[in-house]
Design a protein around this motif. Structure first.
Motif, mmCIF file in Angstrom:
data_model
loop_
_atom_site.group_PDB
_atom_site.id
_atom_site.type_symbol
_atom_site.label_atom_id
_atom_site.label_comp_id
_atom_site.label_asym_id
_atom_site.label_seq_id
_atom_site.Cartn_x
_atom_site.Cartn_y
_atom_site.Cartn_z
ATOM 1 N N UNK A 320 0.784 -1.575 -0.369
ATOM 2 C CA UNK A 320 -0.376 0.125 -0.176
ATOM 3 C C UNK A 320 1.049 1.266 0.088
ATOM 4 N N UNK A 321 2.747 0.724 0.071
ATOM 5 C CA UNK A 321 3.049 2.552 0.371
ATOM 6 C C UNK A 321 4.735 2.278 0.004
ATOM 7 N N UNK A 322 5.096 1.086 1.248
ATOM 8 C CA UNK A 322 6.548 1.080 0.694
ATOM 9 C C UNK A 322 7.011 0.279 -0.942
ATOM 10 N N UNK A 323 6.576 -0.841 -0.954
ATOM 11 C CA UNK A 323 7.011 -1.853 -1.829
ATOM 12 C C UNK A 323 6.132 -0.806 -3.214
ATOM 13 N N UNK A 324 5.248 -0.469 -3.513
ATOM 14 C CA UNK A 324 4.548 -0.081 -4.400
ATOM 15 C C UNK A 324 5.770 1.302 -5.080
ATOM 16 N N UNK A 325 6.370 1.498 -4.275
ATOM 17 C CA UNK A 325 7.131 2.576 -4.272
ATOM 18 C C UNK A 325 7.991 2.684 -4.640
ATOM 19 N N UNK A 326 8.978 1.746 -4.160
ATOM 20 C CA UNK A 326 9.991 0.816 -5.169
ATOM 21 C C UNK A 326 10.004 0.048 -6.249
ATOM 22 N N UNK A 327 9.486 -0.816 -6.013
ATOM 23 C CA UNK A 327 8.528 -1.104 -7.711
ATOM 24 C C UNK A 327 8.644 -0.295 -8.420
ATOM 25 N N UNK A 328 7.320 0.618 -8.943
ATOM 26 C CA UNK A 328 8.024 2.522 -9.072
ATOM 27 C C UNK A 328 9.701 2.506 -9.855
ATOM 28 N N UNK A 329 10.508 2.496 -8.397
ATOM 29 C CA UNK A 329 11.658 2.570 -8.553
ATOM 30 C C UNK A 329 12.347 2.762 -9.385
ATOM 31 N N UNK A 330 12.191 0.766 -9.491
ATOM 32 C CA UNK A 330 12.787 -0.608 -9.594
ATOM 33 C C UNK A 330 12.546 -0.546 -11.825
ATOM 34 N N UNK A 331 10.950 -0.466 -11.642
ATOM 35 C CA UNK A 331 10.889 -0.114 -13.582
ATOM 36 C C UNK A 331 11.587 1.269 -13.732
ATOM 37 N N UNK A 332 11.261 2.291 -13.336
ATOM 38 C CA UNK A 332 12.161 3.482 -13.604
ATOM 39 C C UNK A 332 13.847 3.154 -13.634
ATOM 40 N N UNK A 333 14.231 2.558 -13.088
ATOM 41 C CA UNK A 333 15.884 2.321 -13.884
ATOM 42 C C UNK A 333 15.787 1.268 -14.531
ATOM 43 N N UNK A 334 14.821 0.354 -14.781
ATOM 44 C CA UNK A 334 14.982 -1.052 -15.543
ATOM 45 C C UNK A 334 14.682 -0.417 -17.214
ATOM 46 N N UNK A 335 13.887 0.552 -17.093
ATOM 47 C CA UNK A 335 13.448 1.061 -18.694
ATOM 48 C C UNK A 335 13.780 2.162 -18.993
ATOM 49 N N UNK A 336 14.032 3.211 -18.074
ATOM 50 C CA UNK A 336 14.536 4.791 -18.071
ATOM 51 C C UNK A 336 15.300 5.272 -18.130
ATOM 52 N N UNK A 337 16.028 4.499 -16.528
ATOM 53 C CA UNK A 337 17.270 5.501 -15.887
ATOM 54 C C UNK A 337 18.603 4.791 -16.110
ATOM 55 N N UNK A 338 18.606 4.014 -17.537
ATOM 56 C CA UNK A 338 19.798 2.337 -17.225
ATOM 57 C C UNK A 338 21.308 3.605 -17.238
ATOM 58 N N UNK A 339 21.849 3.015 -15.732
ATOM 59 C CA UNK A 339 23.183 3.626 -15.772
ATOM 60 C C UNK A 339 24.633 2.706 -16.596
ATOM 61 N N UNK A 340 24.863 3.214 -17.861
ATOM 62 C CA UNK A 340 26.459 2.376 -18.085
ATOM 63 C C UNK A 340 27.035 2.545 -17.392
ATOM 64 N N UNK A 341 27.726 1.189 -16.815
ATOM 65 C CA UNK A 341 29.294 0.818 -16.190
ATOM 66 C C UNK A 341 30.318 1.825 -16.533
ATOM 67 N N UNK A 342 30.580 2.332 -15.106
ATOM 68 C CA UNK A 342 32.061 3.151 -15.149
ATOM 69 C C UNK A 342 32.342 2.207 -16.099
#
Length: 342
Positions: A320-342
């Motif tokens: 209802x709060x924390x997990x859903x938020x972190x799941x959104x962040x996970x989708x965000x980094x997987x599909x939109x904010x992916x970083x290249x290895x240094x």
């Protein structure tokens, strides 16, 4: 190469759960910053089983260099700081009610409408829905895919943790006081909460509904389908953690009970526990600490042409709060904010 994550409201119920969830799910963060009000600055909060973070003052914090902000302060605080964090380049995932119904801010339950996450680029803000909405749309989504939903009638039984730590303390103190013949003195609630049920969450609106009920109606329509009609009655009950909902759904076309049961079983994040015997269902107490949304008591409604009724419970601080938020962040980094290895 990981991300820099800031957790705003880190000393509150949801903020602490956010930190725990980030650690449990091993979110790819190189640095996690805990932020709260000036009066909480300097305190230490747990991050995982063996780490602590020192809380910093939100009012003076510079968000430059932060990739993601997980936000759970009050709505007025979010209104003030979230745009500043977004302008500094961070993507804010906000748990408050302030941004949810703004048309250029996506309102996300990752299992239900992940395709809407990309809309964050308009303002660098994503809204996390109300806790009671999240668990209901989780159960509605797989059914809506079988037969379009026409109307939903829901009565909620919401735990006091949805109102914060002080509300939990009030339930504890009132319960203890009643056994000691002390009068109940409501402070966080409008009436006695111990051994009671209060049909009033958030402010009353002109049409007689409460703001909590309004949220369920409009958030469901924004997330799932604007044509769905929703009638909600939201009730606060003397439970510490875990929301329950009695849901009645009317569909536009036929849907079989077993068909619905199988669709729910197959949907990610849902567990069906539905045995027609004593104890063959899940209660809010049993959902506490679990990530899943639980569906029980699934049955046909013979009073309408195409109807089903069921019972839904979930940990309101987790999915209802924390997990859903972190799941959104996970989708965000997987599909939109992916970083290249240094």
């Amino acid at each position: 190469m990981g991300y820099k994550v800031a957790v705003v409201g880190a000393t509150g119920n949801v903020g602490r759960e956010l930190l725990n969830t980030l650690a449990e799910r091993e979110f790819p963060a190189d640095e996690v910053v805990a932020l709260a009000s000036e009066r909480s600055a300097g305190k230490r909060v747990s991050f995982g089983e063996d780490r602590e973070l020192q809380v910093q003052d939100l009012s003076t914090y510079d968000f430059k260099g932060v990739d993601i902000v997980l936000s759970s302060p009050g709505a007025s605080v979010a209104k003030a700081f979230a745009p500043k964090a977004a302008e500094a380049g961070a993507v804010v995932i906000d748990n408050t009610s302030h941004f949810r119904m703004e048309p250029d801010v996506p309102l996300i339950v990752p299992e239900v409408n992940p395709q809407a996450i990309g809309g964050y680029t308009k303002r660098n803000i994503i809204a996390n829905p109300n806790c009671s909405t999240i668990q209901m749309v989780m159960a509605l989504k797989p059914l809506h895919e079988i037969a379009p939903i026409k109307r939903v009638v829901v009565a909620t039984y919401q735990s006091v943790s949805g109102s914060g730590k002080e509300a939990m303390d009030e339930l504890f103190n009132q319960t203890r006081g009643i056994f000691m013949n002390e009068p109940a003195r409501p402070q966080q609630f409008t009436k006695q909460i111990a051994f009671n049920a209060i049909p009033h969450i958030d402010k009353f609106m002109e049409d007689g509904s409460t703001k909590e009920e309004w949220k369920m109606v409009n958030e469901t329509r924004k997330i799932l389908d604007p044509d769905i009609r929703v009638s909600a009655t939201c009730v606060r009950v003397p439970i510490f953690i875990g929301h329950g909902e009695a849901v009645n759904v009317e569909f536009e076309s036929a849907i079989e009970e077993e068909q619905a049961r199988e669709a729910l079983r197959s949907f990610p994040g849902i567990t069906v526990v539905d045995h027609r015997e004593d104890g063959g269902y899940v209660t809010p107490v049993e959902s506490a600490g679990d990530d899943d949304v639980f569906v029980s008591r699934l049955r046909n409604d013979p009073t309408v042409e195409h109807g089903l009724s069921f019972w839904v419970v979930s940990d309101n601080l987790r999915k209802g709060a924390a997990l859903n938020t972190v799941q959104i962040a996970e989708r965000l980094v997987e599909g939109y904010l992916a970083k290249q290895p240094a």
